[in-house]
Design an enzyme around this catalytic site. Structure first.
Site, PDB file in Angstrom:
ATOM      1  CG  ASP A 105       2.512   0.657   8.493  1.00 52.04           C
ATOM      2  OD1 ASP A 105       1.279   0.609   8.329  1.00 52.04           O
ATOM      3  OD2 ASP A 105       3.061   0.453   9.599  1.00 52.04           O
ATOM      4  N   GLY A 106       0.936   3.028   6.784  1.00 50.30           N
ATOM      5  CA  GLY A 106       0.446   4.371   7.103  1.00 50.30           C
ATOM      6  C   GLY A 106      -0.774   4.818   6.316  1.00 50.30           C
TER       7      GLY A 106
ATOM      8  N   GLY B 212      -3.910   4.027   6.816  1.00 46.77           N
ATOM      9  CA  GLY B 212      -5.001   4.356   7.736  1.00 46.77           C
ATOM     10  C   GLY B 212      -4.789   5.716   8.378  1.00 46.77           C
TER      11      GLY B 212
ATOM     12  CD1 TRP C 240      -1.527  10.432   3.334  1.00 41.48           C
ATOM     13  CD2 TRP C 240      -3.646   9.907   2.813  1.00 41.48           C
ATOM     14  NE1 TRP C 240      -1.893  11.199   2.250  1.00 41.48           N
ATOM     15  CE2 TRP C 240      -3.188  10.895   1.912  1.00 41.48           C
ATOM     16  CE3 TRP C 240      -4.943   9.415   2.665  1.00 41.48           C
ATOM     17  CZ2 TRP C 240      -3.984  11.410   0.889  1.00 41.48           C
ATOM     18  CZ3 TRP C 240      -5.741   9.925   1.662  1.00 41.48           C
ATOM     19  CH2 TRP C 240      -5.270  10.911   0.789  1.00 41.48           C
TER      20      TRP C 240
ATOM     21  NE  ARG D 275      -7.864   1.168   8.906  1.00 45.28           N
ATOM     22  CZ  ARG D 275      -6.612   1.353   9.349  1.00 45.28           C
ATOM     23  NH1 ARG D 275      -6.348   2.338  10.193  1.00 45.28           N
ATOM     24  NH2 ARG D 275      -5.644   0.544   8.966  1.00 45.28           N
TER      25      ARG D 275
ATOM     26  CG  HIS E 248      -6.447   0.629   2.529  1.00 45.92           C
ATOM     27  ND1 HIS E 248      -5.209   0.470   3.111  1.00 45.92           N
ATOM     28  CD2 HIS E 248      -7.355   0.273   3.480  1.00 45.92           C
ATOM     29  CE1 HIS E 248      -5.364   0.026   4.358  1.00 45.92           C
ATOM     30  NE2 HIS E 248      -6.654  -0.096   4.600  1.00 45.92           N
TER      31      HIS E 248
ATOM     32  CB  SER F  62       0.942  -9.127   7.126  1.00 45.52           C
ATOM     33  OG  SER F  62      -0.045  -8.831   8.095  1.00 45.52           O
ATOM     34  CB  THR F  63      -0.086 -14.338   7.717  1.00 48.13           C
ATOM     35  OG1 THR F  63       1.096 -13.912   8.415  1.00 48.13           O
ATOM     36  CG2 THR F  63       0.342 -15.073   6.467  1.00 48.13           C
TER      37      THR F  63
ATOM     38  CG  LEU G  81      10.613  -3.202 -11.107  1.00 42.08           C
ATOM     39  CD1 LEU G  81      11.922  -3.087 -10.344  1.00 42.08           C
ATOM     40  CD2 LEU G  81       9.681  -2.057 -10.721  1.00 42.08           C
TER      41      LEU G  81
ATOM     42  CD  GLU H 137      23.167  -1.348   5.688  1.00 40.43           C
ATOM     43  OE1 GLU H 137      22.813  -0.494   6.520  1.00 40.43           O
ATOM     44  OE2 GLU H 137      24.145  -2.109   5.854  1.00 40.43           O
TER      45      GLU H 137
END
Ligand code: IPE
Ligand code: IPE
Ligand code: MG
Length: 231
Positions: free
Chosen positions: A17-18, A20, A22, A30, A34, A62-63, A128, A198
């Protein structure tokens, strides 16, 4: 006797997140945030692999993100396609196995085809495992599992019945969930799998995230005392 630390998490999930904010801090559109965020993804994959992390889930769209302006959605989808193309070329060399979690509805046909090709061509990779949460919503994921159970006609369900029908049943629950940008919420991410995760929140904006920040999160996790309801 000194307390023993947790071992390295097998599975880390990240709410990236962040982007936009930034960009806004630099008076940039924006979309520039991205683009820079996509570079942070690349850095984080390398760092996680080099640290010996086995699974990395990244919340990419996200939806609820469909409620953003059409132009921003378009930019994000373009960037996603470009990223898929890039990983189609580099994933073998980097030994990444790509998985995708989320609803297929609403995603452009071209994007779906690229997603499927990438998942198929990296299925045998042993490095990975990168689980990309795309058009992902945890309530939708759980609802989908329940609907599947109803269709199968089960009379009663156990937690295992639900867990087995989530998008990636073979991936262990994340021991650690990281969210950047100072927000401290789940935003419909991994509601089921996060039961004993956590949490690590950092004010760092996603485009500034790097190996050192990942290491800090892992160090914080290792120093935590996990109890799972025991004493
Ligand atoms: C995360 O950055 C990327 C996505 C949610 C797709 P944001 O676009 O949410 O950035 P902020 O939260 O507005 O700064
Ligand atoms: C969560 O970020 C979704 C992704 C990172 C893809 P958002 O920026 O969409 O979350 P809210 O709206 O601040 O809760
Ligand atoms: Mg945001």
């Amino acid at each position: 006797m000194p307390e023993t630390n947790n071992s390295l998490p097998m599975h880390i999930a990240v709410i990236m997140d962040g982007n936009g904010r930034w960009a806004a801090a630099r008076s940039l559109p924006r979309s520039a945030g991205h683009r820079e965020g996509a570079k942070a993804v690349r850095r984080t994959l390398e760092a996680a692999r080099d640290m010996g992390i086995k699974y990395l889930t990244l919340y990419a769209f996200s939806t609820e993100n469909w409620t953003r302006p059409q132009e921003e959605i378009h930019t994000l989808m373009q960037l996603l396609e470009r990223t898929l193309d890039e990983y189609q070329k580099s994933a073998q060399k980097e030994d990444y196995r790509i998985l995708i979690s989320g609803e297929r509805s609403r995603l452009p046909a071209g994007t779906l085809a690229k997603m499927d090709a990438l998942v198929r061509s990296t299925a045998q990779n042993k490095g990975l495992t990168v689980n990309l949460a795309l058009n992902y919503g945890a309530r939708q994921e759980i609802t989908r599992a329940v609907n599947q159970i109803l269709k199968e006609g089960l009379a009663e369900v156990t937690p295992q019945d639900i867990a087995r029908r989530l998008y990636q049943p073979e991936i262990p629950d994340p021991e650690l969930i990281i969210r950047t940008s100072g927000e401290e919420r789940l935003s419909n991410f991994l509601l089921w799998q996060a039961a004993y995760s956590e949490f690590y929140f950092t004010p760092v904006l996603w485009p500034d995230f790097n190996k050192e920040e990942l290491q800090k999160a892992v160090d914080a996790y290792r120093a935590r005392k996990r109890r799972f309801g025991g004493i």
